[in-house]
Design an enzyme around this catalytic site. Structure first.
Site, PDB file in Angstrom:
ATOM      1  N   ASP A  53      -3.701   6.768   4.688  1.00  0.00           N
ATOM      2  CA  ASP A  53      -2.697   5.894   5.398  1.00  0.00           C
ATOM      3  C   ASP A  53      -3.223   4.997   6.395  1.00  0.00           C
ATOM      4  O   ASP A  53      -2.508   4.067   6.229  1.00  0.00           O
ATOM      5  CB  ASP A  53      -1.890   7.059   6.168  1.00  0.00           C
ATOM      6  CG  ASP A  53      -0.486   6.342   6.799  1.00  0.00           C
ATOM      7  OD1 ASP A  53      -0.119   5.573   5.796  1.00  0.00           O
ATOM      8  OD2 ASP A  53      -0.165   6.578   7.632  1.00  0.00           O
ATOM      9  N   LYS A  94       0.821  -1.052   0.080  1.00  0.00           N
ATOM     10  CA  LYS A  94      -0.002  -0.041   0.049  1.00  0.00           C
ATOM     11  C   LYS A  94       0.880   1.129   0.019  1.00  0.00           C
ATOM     12  O   LYS A  94       2.180   1.158   0.621  1.00  0.00           O
ATOM     13  CB  LYS A  94      -1.109  -0.028   1.203  1.00  0.00           C
ATOM     14  CG  LYS A  94      -0.375   0.307   2.609  1.00  0.00           C
ATOM     15  CD  LYS A  94      -1.254   0.467   3.694  1.00  0.00           C
ATOM     16  CE  LYS A  94      -1.719   1.656   4.256  1.00  0.00           C
ATOM     17  NZ  LYS A  94      -0.448   2.355   4.985  1.00  0.00           N
ATOM     18  N   LYS A  98      -2.428  -9.409  11.617  1.00  0.00           N
ATOM     19  CA  LYS A  98      -2.365  -9.237  12.736  1.00  0.00           C
ATOM     20  C   LYS A  98      -2.889 -10.546  13.508  1.00  0.00           C
ATOM     21  O   LYS A  98      -4.218 -10.543  13.087  1.00  0.00           O
ATOM     22  CB  LYS A  98      -2.738  -7.820  13.602  1.00  0.00           C
ATOM     23  CG  LYS A  98      -1.717  -6.742  13.059  1.00  0.00           C
ATOM     24  CD  LYS A  98      -2.122  -5.612  13.677  1.00  0.00           C
ATOM     25  CE  LYS A  98      -1.214  -4.453  13.480  1.00  0.00           C
ATOM     26  NZ  LYS A  98      -0.050  -3.955  14.060  1.00  0.00           N
ATOM     27  N   HIS A 113      -6.508   0.135   6.971  1.00  0.00           N
ATOM     28  CA  HIS A 113      -6.520  -0.556   8.041  1.00  0.00           C
ATOM     29  C   HIS A 113      -7.758  -0.603   8.829  1.00  0.00           C
ATOM     30  O   HIS A 113      -8.345  -1.658   9.221  1.00  0.00           O
ATOM     31  CB  HIS A 113      -5.545  -0.183   9.199  1.00  0.00           C
ATOM     32  CG  HIS A 113      -4.022  -0.073   8.330  1.00  0.00           C
ATOM     33  ND1 HIS A 113      -3.666  -1.043   7.558  1.00  0.00           N
ATOM     34  CD2 HIS A 113      -2.824   0.588   8.642  1.00  0.00           C
ATOM     35  CE1 HIS A 113      -2.395  -0.870   7.135  1.00  0.00           C
ATOM     36  NE2 HIS A 113      -1.828   0.197   7.632  1.00  0.00           N
ATOM     37  N   HIS A 138      -0.962  -4.739   6.270  1.00  0.00           N
ATOM     38  CA  HIS A 138      -0.524  -5.535   7.257  1.00  0.00           C
ATOM     39  C   HIS A 138      -1.473  -5.832   8.436  1.00  0.00           C
ATOM     40  O   HIS A 138      -1.121  -6.682   9.249  1.00  0.00           O
ATOM     41  CB  HIS A 138       1.040  -5.033   7.649  1.00  0.00           C
ATOM     42  CG  HIS A 138       0.815  -3.843   8.711  1.00  0.00           C
ATOM     43  ND1 HIS A 138       0.467  -2.642   8.034  1.00  0.00           N
ATOM     44  CD2 HIS A 138       1.082  -3.607   9.908  1.00  0.00           C
ATOM     45  CE1 HIS A 138       0.683  -1.606   9.092  1.00  0.00           C
ATOM     46  NE2 HIS A 138       1.013  -2.484  10.417  1.00  0.00           N
ATOM     47  N   GLU A 177      -1.525   6.329  17.652  1.00  0.00           N
ATOM     48  CA  GLU A 177      -0.076   5.922  17.748  1.00  0.00           C
ATOM     49  C   GLU A 177       0.222   6.980  18.498  1.00  0.00           C
ATOM     50  O   GLU A 177       0.152   8.288  18.360  1.00  0.00           O
ATOM     51  CB  GLU A 177       0.359   6.195  16.024  1.00  0.00           C
ATOM     52  CG  GLU A 177      -0.131   4.970  15.127  1.00  0.00           C
ATOM     53  CD  GLU A 177       0.497   5.244  13.757  1.00  0.00           C
ATOM     54  OE1 GLU A 177       1.426   4.743  13.823  1.00  0.00           O
ATOM     55  OE2 GLU A 177       0.066   5.703  13.035  1.00  0.00           O
ATOM     56  N   LYS A 214      -2.026  10.283  14.960  1.00  0.00           N
ATOM     57  CA  LYS A 214      -0.638  10.451  15.215  1.00  0.00           C
ATOM     58  C   LYS A 214      -0.404  11.169  16.465  1.00  0.00           C
ATOM     59  O   LYS A 214      -1.056  12.120  16.657  1.00  0.00           O
ATOM     60  CB  LYS A 214       0.357  10.678  14.231  1.00  0.00           C
ATOM     61  CG  LYS A 214       0.225   9.713  12.751  1.00  0.00           C
ATOM     62  CD  LYS A 214       1.412   9.579  12.206  1.00  0.00           C
ATOM     63  CE  LYS A 214       1.380   8.702  11.094  1.00  0.00           C
ATOM     64  NZ  LYS A 214       1.695   7.198  11.303  1.00  0.00           N
TER      65      LYS A 214
HETATM   66  C1  BG6 Z   1       1.195   1.925   8.171  1.00  0.00           C
HETATM   67  C2  BG6 Z   1       1.308   3.463   8.101  1.00  0.00           C
HETATM   68  O1  BG6 Z   1       0.563   1.468   7.197  1.00  0.00           O
HETATM   69  O2  BG6 Z   1       0.755   1.530   9.437  1.00  0.00           O
HETATM   70  C3  BG6 Z   1       1.982   3.986   9.162  1.00  0.00           C
HETATM   71  O3  BG6 Z   1       1.815   3.674   6.700  1.00  0.00           O
HETATM   72  C4  BG6 Z   1       1.379   3.564  10.583  1.00  0.00           C
HETATM   73  O4  BG6 Z   1       1.923   5.309   9.134  1.00  0.00           O
HETATM   74  C5  BG6 Z   1       1.600   2.080  10.557  1.00  0.00           C
HETATM   75  O5  BG6 Z   1       2.424   4.301  11.217  1.00  0.00           O
HETATM   76  C6  BG6 Z   1       0.995   1.657  11.777  1.00  0.00           C
HETATM   77  O6  BG6 Z   1       1.100   0.264  11.890  1.00  0.00           O
HETATM   78  P1  BG6 Z   1       1.220  -0.751  13.381  1.00  0.00           P
HETATM   79  O7  BG6 Z   1       1.209  -2.026  12.973  1.00  0.00           O
HETATM   80  O8  BG6 Z   1       2.446   0.003  13.795  1.00  0.00           O
HETATM   81  O9  BG6 Z   1      -0.207  -0.201  14.106  1.00  0.00           O
END
Ligand code: BG6
Length: 366
Positions: A149, A62, A96, A154, A92, A130, A250
Protein backbone atom coordinates in the site's frame (compact mmCIF):
# COMPACT_ATOMS: atom_id res chain seq x y z
CA UNK A 1 -23.11 10.95 -16.91
CA UNK A 2 -22.81 7.48 -18.30
CA UNK A 3 -22.68 4.38 -16.18
CA UNK A 4 -20.67 1.52 -17.69
CA UNK A 5 -20.43 -2.17 -17.00
CA UNK A 6 -16.84 -3.16 -17.70
CA UNK A 7 -18.05 -6.52 -19.00
CA UNK A 8 -20.47 -5.04 -21.55
CA UNK A 9 -19.03 -4.16 -24.96
CA UNK A 10 -22.26 -2.32 -25.82
CA UNK A 11 -21.68 0.11 -22.94
CA UNK A 12 -18.33 1.02 -24.45
CA UNK A 13 -19.94 1.69 -27.82
CA UNK A 14 -22.27 4.10 -26.06
CA UNK A 15 -19.23 5.77 -24.52
CA UNK A 16 -17.55 5.98 -27.91
CA UNK A 17 -20.68 7.61 -29.35
CA UNK A 18 -20.55 10.27 -26.65
CA UNK A 19 -16.84 10.91 -27.14
CA UNK A 20 -17.21 11.01 -30.91
CA UNK A 21 -19.78 13.77 -30.60
CA UNK A 22 -16.79 15.99 -29.75
CA UNK A 23 -14.32 15.15 -32.55
CA UNK A 24 -12.26 18.32 -32.02
CA UNK A 25 -11.04 17.53 -28.53
CA UNK A 26 -7.25 17.26 -28.19
CA UNK A 27 -7.32 14.73 -25.43
CA UNK A 28 -9.61 12.06 -24.10
CA UNK A 29 -8.77 11.01 -20.54
CA UNK A 30 -9.91 7.64 -19.26
CA UNK A 31 -9.26 7.30 -15.54
CA UNK A 32 -9.48 3.71 -14.35
CA UNK A 33 -9.80 4.07 -10.59
CA UNK A 34 -10.92 0.47 -10.32
CA UNK A 35 -9.61 -2.79 -8.97
CA UNK A 36 -6.68 -3.81 -11.20
CA UNK A 37 -8.49 -6.87 -12.51
CA UNK A 38 -10.70 -4.53 -14.54
CA UNK A 39 -7.83 -2.75 -16.30
CA UNK A 40 -7.37 -5.35 -19.05
CA UNK A 41 -11.05 -5.84 -19.91
CA UNK A 42 -11.63 -2.09 -19.86
CA UNK A 43 -8.68 -1.44 -22.19
CA UNK A 44 -9.71 -4.20 -24.54
CA UNK A 45 -13.26 -2.84 -24.82
CA UNK A 46 -12.08 0.73 -25.16
CA UNK A 47 -9.89 -0.38 -28.08
CA UNK A 48 -12.69 -2.40 -29.63
CA UNK A 49 -14.82 0.75 -29.53
CA UNK A 50 -12.03 2.72 -31.21
CA UNK A 51 -11.08 4.57 -28.02
CA UNK A 52 -7.34 3.95 -28.08
CA UNK A 53 -6.34 6.52 -30.68
CA UNK A 54 -3.21 8.57 -29.81
CA UNK A 55 -5.29 11.31 -28.22
CA UNK A 56 -6.70 8.90 -25.63
CA UNK A 57 -4.79 8.85 -22.35
CA UNK A 58 -5.33 6.10 -19.88
CA UNK A 59 -4.83 6.72 -16.15
CA UNK A 60 -4.25 3.68 -13.95
CA UNK A 61 -4.87 4.02 -10.22
CA UNK A 62 -2.73 2.03 -7.84
CA UNK A 63 -2.29 -0.74 -6.84
CA UNK A 64 -0.96 -1.99 -10.16
CA UNK A 65 -1.00 -5.63 -9.23
CA UNK A 66 -0.13 -7.43 -6.05
CA UNK A 67 3.34 -8.63 -6.99
CA UNK A 68 5.85 -8.44 -9.83
CA UNK A 69 4.12 -11.06 -11.98
CA UNK A 70 0.68 -9.47 -11.73
CA UNK A 71 2.11 -6.01 -12.36
CA UNK A 72 3.90 -7.27 -15.48
CA UNK A 73 0.69 -8.90 -16.64
CA UNK A 74 -1.27 -5.66 -16.24
CA UNK A 75 1.44 -3.74 -18.07
CA UNK A 76 1.45 -6.25 -20.91
CA UNK A 77 -2.32 -6.31 -21.17
CA UNK A 78 -2.57 -2.53 -21.27
CA UNK A 79 0.36 -2.30 -23.72
CA UNK A 80 -1.58 -4.49 -26.14
CA UNK A 81 -3.93 -1.54 -26.70
CA UNK A 82 -2.08 1.62 -25.64
CA UNK A 83 1.40 3.03 -26.27
CA UNK A 84 3.57 3.73 -23.22
CA UNK A 85 3.22 7.49 -23.76
CA UNK A 86 -0.55 7.15 -23.45
CA UNK A 87 -0.32 5.42 -20.05
CA UNK A 88 -0.37 7.45 -16.82
CA UNK A 89 0.33 5.27 -13.77
CA UNK A 90 -0.62 7.45 -10.86
CA UNK A 91 1.15 7.75 -7.51
CA UNK A 92 -0.36 10.68 -5.68
CA UNK A 93 2.80 11.29 -3.63
CA UNK A 94 4.42 12.58 -6.82
CA UNK A 95 1.66 15.18 -6.98
CA UNK A 96 2.66 16.58 -3.60
CA UNK A 97 4.26 19.99 -3.95
CA UNK A 98 6.79 19.24 -1.23
CA UNK A 99 8.15 16.19 -3.02
CA UNK A 100 8.58 18.09 -6.25
CA UNK A 101 10.25 20.85 -4.27
CA UNK A 102 13.00 18.41 -3.42
CA UNK A 103 14.29 18.68 -6.97
CA UNK A 104 14.37 22.46 -6.69
CA UNK A 105 16.08 22.32 -3.30
CA UNK A 106 18.74 19.98 -4.61
CA UNK A 107 19.26 21.14 -8.16
CA UNK A 108 18.48 24.88 -8.06
CA UNK A 109 20.73 25.71 -5.08
CA UNK A 110 24.49 25.70 -4.84
CA UNK A 111 24.90 24.49 -1.29
CA UNK A 112 23.04 21.21 -0.90
CA UNK A 113 24.14 19.10 -3.83
CA UNK A 114 27.89 19.13 -2.98
CA UNK A 115 27.04 17.63 0.42
CA UNK A 116 24.44 15.19 -0.89
CA UNK A 117 26.54 12.02 -0.77
CA UNK A 118 28.16 9.42 1.44
CA UNK A 119 31.09 11.64 2.33
CA UNK A 120 28.84 13.96 4.31
CA UNK A 121 25.65 12.04 4.96
CA UNK A 122 25.58 9.24 7.47
CA UNK A 123 22.02 7.98 7.07
CA UNK A 124 18.68 8.92 5.54
CA UNK A 125 15.24 8.34 7.02
CA UNK A 126 12.06 8.34 4.96
CA UNK A 127 8.90 8.22 7.00
CA UNK A 128 5.19 8.20 6.31
CA UNK A 129 3.23 7.87 9.54
CA UNK A 130 -0.52 7.89 9.66
CA UNK A 131 -2.78 8.38 12.64
CA UNK A 132 -5.76 6.68 11.05
CA UNK A 133 -6.23 2.94 11.19
CA UNK A 134 -7.58 1.00 8.22
CA UNK A 135 -11.05 2.41 8.91
CA UNK A 136 -13.66 0.83 6.61
CA UNK A 137 -11.11 -0.54 4.17
CA UNK A 138 -10.38 -3.82 5.98
CA UNK A 139 -11.30 -6.01 3.04
CA UNK A 140 -8.92 -4.20 0.67
CA UNK A 141 -6.23 -3.63 3.25
CA UNK A 142 -6.02 -7.17 4.52
CA UNK A 143 -4.92 -8.52 1.16
CA UNK A 144 -2.70 -5.51 0.61
CA UNK A 145 -0.75 -4.53 3.74
CA UNK A 146 1.62 -1.64 4.30
CA UNK A 147 4.35 -2.93 2.02
CA UNK A 148 2.13 -2.96 -1.06
CA UNK A 149 0.00 0.00 0.00
CA UNK A 150 2.79 2.45 0.88
CA UNK A 151 6.34 1.16 0.40
CA UNK A 152 6.39 -0.21 -3.14
CA UNK A 153 4.99 3.08 -4.41
CA UNK A 154 4.96 6.16 -2.15
CA UNK A 155 8.10 5.50 -0.09
CA UNK A 156 9.93 4.26 -3.17
CA UNK A 157 9.14 7.53 -4.92
CA UNK A 158 10.40 9.51 -1.93
CA UNK A 159 13.58 7.45 -2.05
CA UNK A 160 14.04 8.09 -5.76
CA UNK A 161 13.55 11.84 -5.46
CA UNK A 162 16.01 11.96 -2.56
CA UNK A 163 18.71 9.79 -4.10
CA UNK A 164 18.55 10.39 -7.86
CA UNK A 165 21.28 12.05 -9.89
CA UNK A 166 20.56 15.36 -11.61
CA UNK A 167 18.48 14.64 -14.71
CA UNK A 168 19.52 16.11 -18.06
CA UNK A 169 16.28 18.12 -18.02
CA UNK A 170 12.89 17.98 -16.38
CA UNK A 171 11.45 16.11 -19.35
CA UNK A 172 9.46 13.04 -18.41
CA UNK A 173 11.94 10.46 -19.58
CA UNK A 174 15.00 12.31 -18.32
CA UNK A 175 13.52 12.35 -14.81
CA UNK A 176 12.21 8.81 -15.01
CA UNK A 177 15.51 7.44 -16.32
CA UNK A 178 17.24 8.74 -13.21
CA UNK A 179 14.59 7.34 -10.89
CA UNK A 180 14.83 3.89 -12.46
CA UNK A 181 18.59 3.98 -11.94
CA UNK A 182 18.10 4.51 -8.21
CA UNK A 183 15.73 1.56 -7.88
CA UNK A 184 18.01 -0.65 -9.94
CA UNK A 185 20.98 0.35 -7.79
CA UNK A 186 19.28 -0.79 -4.59
CA UNK A 187 21.11 -3.69 -3.05
CA UNK A 188 18.75 -6.58 -3.76
CA UNK A 189 17.25 -8.22 -0.71
CA UNK A 190 17.21 -11.99 -0.45
CA UNK A 191 14.70 -14.09 1.42
CA UNK A 192 17.39 -14.53 4.11
CA UNK A 193 18.56 -10.90 4.30
CA UNK A 194 14.96 -9.79 4.85
CA UNK A 195 15.24 -11.15 8.40
CA UNK A 196 17.99 -8.63 9.21
CA UNK A 197 16.80 -5.66 7.16
CA UNK A 198 13.02 -5.60 7.39
CA UNK A 199 10.58 -5.56 10.30
CA UNK A 200 6.80 -5.60 10.24
CA UNK A 201 4.18 -4.92 12.87
CA UNK A 202 0.46 -4.70 13.41
CA UNK A 203 -1.34 -2.19 15.60
CA UNK A 204 -3.15 -3.43 18.66
CA UNK A 205 -6.02 -1.91 20.62
CA UNK A 206 -5.14 1.17 22.67
CA UNK A 207 -6.79 4.31 24.02
CA UNK A 208 -10.25 3.00 23.26
CA UNK A 209 -9.44 2.37 19.61
CA UNK A 210 -9.65 -0.93 17.82
CA UNK A 211 -6.64 -3.06 17.19
CA UNK A 212 -6.15 -4.16 13.59
CA UNK A 213 -7.71 -7.56 14.26
CA UNK A 214 -10.88 -5.90 15.56
CA UNK A 215 -11.38 -3.80 12.43
CA UNK A 216 -14.32 -4.59 10.14
CA UNK A 217 -13.64 -7.33 7.55
CA UNK A 218 -10.26 -8.28 8.99
CA UNK A 219 -9.83 -12.00 9.77
CA UNK A 220 -9.00 -12.77 13.41
CA UNK A 221 -5.81 -14.57 12.47
CA UNK A 222 -4.55 -12.01 9.97
CA UNK A 223 -0.78 -11.51 9.70
CA UNK A 224 -1.14 -8.46 7.46
CA UNK A 225 1.37 -5.77 8.39
CA UNK A 226 0.19 -2.27 9.22
CA UNK A 227 3.75 -1.15 9.90
CA UNK A 228 6.91 -1.86 7.99
CA UNK A 229 10.49 -0.64 8.26
CA UNK A 230 13.28 -1.43 5.81
CA UNK A 231 16.98 -0.74 5.87
CA UNK A 232 17.85 -0.23 2.21
CA UNK A 233 21.21 0.43 0.60
CA UNK A 234 21.99 2.04 -2.71
CA UNK A 235 25.05 0.58 -4.33
CA UNK A 236 26.46 3.46 -6.29
CA UNK A 237 29.36 5.87 -5.78
CA UNK A 238 27.18 8.55 -4.27
CA UNK A 239 25.42 6.44 -1.67
CA UNK A 240 27.44 3.32 -0.95
CA UNK A 241 27.52 2.75 2.81
CA UNK A 242 24.62 5.10 3.65
CA UNK A 243 21.62 3.26 5.08
CA UNK A 244 18.23 4.48 3.89
CA UNK A 245 15.58 3.68 6.48
CA UNK A 246 12.09 3.50 5.01
CA UNK A 247 9.21 3.29 7.43
CA UNK A 248 5.49 3.64 7.41
CA UNK A 249 2.62 2.66 9.63
CA UNK A 250 -1.00 3.18 10.41
CA UNK A 251 -2.28 4.23 13.86
CA UNK A 252 0.99 5.93 14.73
CA UNK A 253 1.25 8.76 17.25
CA UNK A 254 0.69 11.41 14.59
CA UNK A 255 0.25 11.97 10.88
CA UNK A 256 3.45 13.07 9.21
CA UNK A 257 5.67 12.42 6.25
CA UNK A 258 9.27 13.53 6.13
CA UNK A 259 12.72 12.96 4.73
CA UNK A 260 15.63 13.35 7.13
CA UNK A 261 19.26 13.51 6.07
CA UNK A 262 21.58 12.94 9.02
CA UNK A 263 24.99 14.44 8.37
CA UNK A 264 28.22 12.98 9.66
CA UNK A 265 29.70 14.55 12.81
CA UNK A 266 32.60 16.99 12.40
CA UNK A 267 35.99 15.84 13.54
CA UNK A 268 37.25 19.12 15.05
CA UNK A 269 36.57 19.75 18.71
CA UNK A 270 37.22 23.41 19.38
CA UNK A 271 33.94 24.10 21.17
CA UNK A 272 33.30 23.05 24.75
CA UNK A 273 30.68 20.54 23.68
CA UNK A 274 31.68 19.98 20.12
CA UNK A 275 30.36 16.44 20.24
CA UNK A 276 26.90 18.02 20.17
CA UNK A 277 24.38 16.62 17.70
CA UNK A 278 25.48 16.68 14.05
CA UNK A 279 23.67 18.63 11.34
CA UNK A 280 20.37 17.35 10.09
CA UNK A 281 18.23 18.39 7.16
CA UNK A 282 14.52 17.72 7.54
CA UNK A 283 12.18 17.99 4.58
CA UNK A 284 8.66 17.81 5.88
CA UNK A 285 5.99 16.83 3.36
CA UNK A 286 3.05 16.89 5.74
CA UNK A 287 1.20 17.97 7.83
CA UNK A 288 3.03 21.21 6.99
CA UNK A 289 5.46 21.73 4.15
CA UNK A 290 8.73 22.88 5.59
CA UNK A 291 12.48 22.59 5.27
CA UNK A 292 14.58 22.73 8.46
CA UNK A 293 18.34 22.64 8.49
CA UNK A 294 19.52 21.91 12.04
CA UNK A 295 22.69 23.89 12.52
CA UNK A 296 25.08 24.41 15.44
CA UNK A 297 24.97 27.94 16.81
CA UNK A 298 26.70 29.45 19.82
CA UNK A 299 24.78 29.36 23.06
CA UNK A 300 24.47 32.99 24.19
CA UNK A 301 26.52 34.24 27.12
CA UNK A 302 29.95 33.42 28.49
CA UNK A 303 31.60 30.21 27.44
CA UNK A 304 31.89 28.53 24.09
CA UNK A 305 29.15 26.06 23.87
CA UNK A 306 27.11 25.35 20.79
CA UNK A 307 23.60 24.06 20.37
CA UNK A 308 21.60 22.88 17.46
CA UNK A 309 18.81 25.10 16.14
CA UNK A 310 16.82 24.90 12.94
CA UNK A 311 17.18 27.29 10.04
CA UNK A 312 13.59 26.75 9.08
CA UNK A 313 11.21 27.72 6.34
CA UNK A 314 7.52 27.07 6.37
CA UNK A 315 6.99 26.77 2.62
CA UNK A 316 3.28 27.44 2.84
CA UNK A 317 4.00 30.82 4.43
CA UNK A 318 7.08 31.66 2.40
CA UNK A 319 5.67 30.85 -1.01
CA UNK A 320 2.42 32.36 -2.10
CA UNK A 321 0.22 30.78 -4.70
CA UNK A 322 -2.58 28.32 -4.48
CA UNK A 323 -1.44 24.80 -3.74
CA UNK A 324 -3.18 22.20 -5.80
CA UNK A 325 -4.23 18.94 -4.19
CA UNK A 326 -1.96 16.14 -5.33
CA UNK A 327 -4.63 14.50 -7.49
CA UNK A 328 -5.70 17.84 -8.90
CA UNK A 329 -2.17 18.57 -10.09
CA UNK A 330 -1.74 15.09 -11.51
CA UNK A 331 -5.01 15.01 -13.40
CA UNK A 332 -4.21 18.40 -14.86
CA UNK A 333 -0.90 16.96 -16.04
CA UNK A 334 -2.77 14.14 -17.75
CA UNK A 335 -4.95 16.64 -19.58
CA UNK A 336 -1.83 18.56 -20.60
CA UNK A 337 -0.01 15.39 -21.67
CA UNK A 338 2.81 15.67 -19.10
CA UNK A 339 4.17 12.32 -18.03
CA UNK A 340 7.02 13.33 -15.69
CA UNK A 341 5.04 12.72 -12.50
CA UNK A 342 3.77 9.30 -13.53
CA UNK A 343 5.44 5.93 -13.19
CA UNK A 344 6.94 4.42 -16.27
CA UNK A 345 6.55 0.69 -16.78
CA UNK A 346 10.19 -0.24 -16.06
CA UNK A 347 10.21 1.93 -12.95
CA UNK A 348 7.18 0.28 -11.45
CA UNK A 349 8.36 -3.22 -12.28
CA UNK A 350 11.77 -2.48 -10.75
CA UNK A 351 10.05 -1.33 -7.56
CA UNK A 352 8.07 -4.56 -7.39
CA UNK A 353 11.21 -6.55 -8.04
CA UNK A 354 12.85 -4.93 -5.01
CA UNK A 355 10.03 -5.80 -2.59
CA UNK A 356 9.43 -9.36 -3.85
CA UNK A 357 11.90 -11.09 -1.46
CA UNK A 358 10.08 -9.42 1.42
CA UNK A 359 6.74 -10.78 0.26
CA UNK A 360 8.30 -14.20 -0.29
CA UNK A 361 9.90 -14.22 3.14
CA UNK A 362 6.66 -13.23 4.83
CA UNK A 363 4.64 -15.74 2.83
CA UNK A 364 6.79 -18.50 4.26
CA UNK A 365 6.59 -17.07 7.81
CA UNK A 366 2.94 -16.58 8.58
C1 BG6 B 1 -2.96 5.72 -0.18
C2 BG6 B 1 -3.10 4.48 0.64
O1 BG6 B 1 -2.29 5.44 -1.39
O2 BG6 B 1 -2.23 6.70 0.55
C3 BG6 B 1 -3.77 4.80 1.96
O3 BG6 B 1 -3.87 3.50 -0.06
C4 BG6 B 1 -3.06 5.92 2.69
O4 BG6 B 1 -3.82 3.64 2.81
C5 BG6 B 1 -2.85 7.11 1.75
O5 BG6 B 1 -3.84 6.29 3.80
C6 BG6 B 1 -1.96 8.16 2.40
O6 BG6 B 1 -1.96 9.32 1.61
P1 BG6 B 1 -1.73 10.76 2.27
O7 BG6 B 1 -1.68 11.67 1.10
O8 BG6 B 1 -2.87 11.00 3.20
O9 BG6 B 1 -0.43 10.67 3.01
Amino acid sequence: YLSLDVGEAADFSALADKVNQRPDTDAVVVYLSTAPKFFAPACEKLAAAGQNAPKVRIVLEKPLGTDLASCRKINEDVAAYFQENQIYRIDHYLGKESLQNLLALRFANVMFEPLWNNKYIESVQLTIAEQLGVEERGEFYDITGALRDMVQNHLMQMLCMTAMEVPASLDADAVRDEKVKVIKSLKPLTIESVNENVVRGQYTAAKGMNGYLQEINVPQDSFTETYVAIKAEIENDRWKGVPFYLHTGKRMAGKMAEIVLNFRPLQNHIFENSQAAPNRLVIELQPTESVRFYTQMKTPGAGNKVEIVPLATDLEKALEGRRAEAYERLLLDVINGKLALFNRRDELEAAWEYVMPILDNWASNT
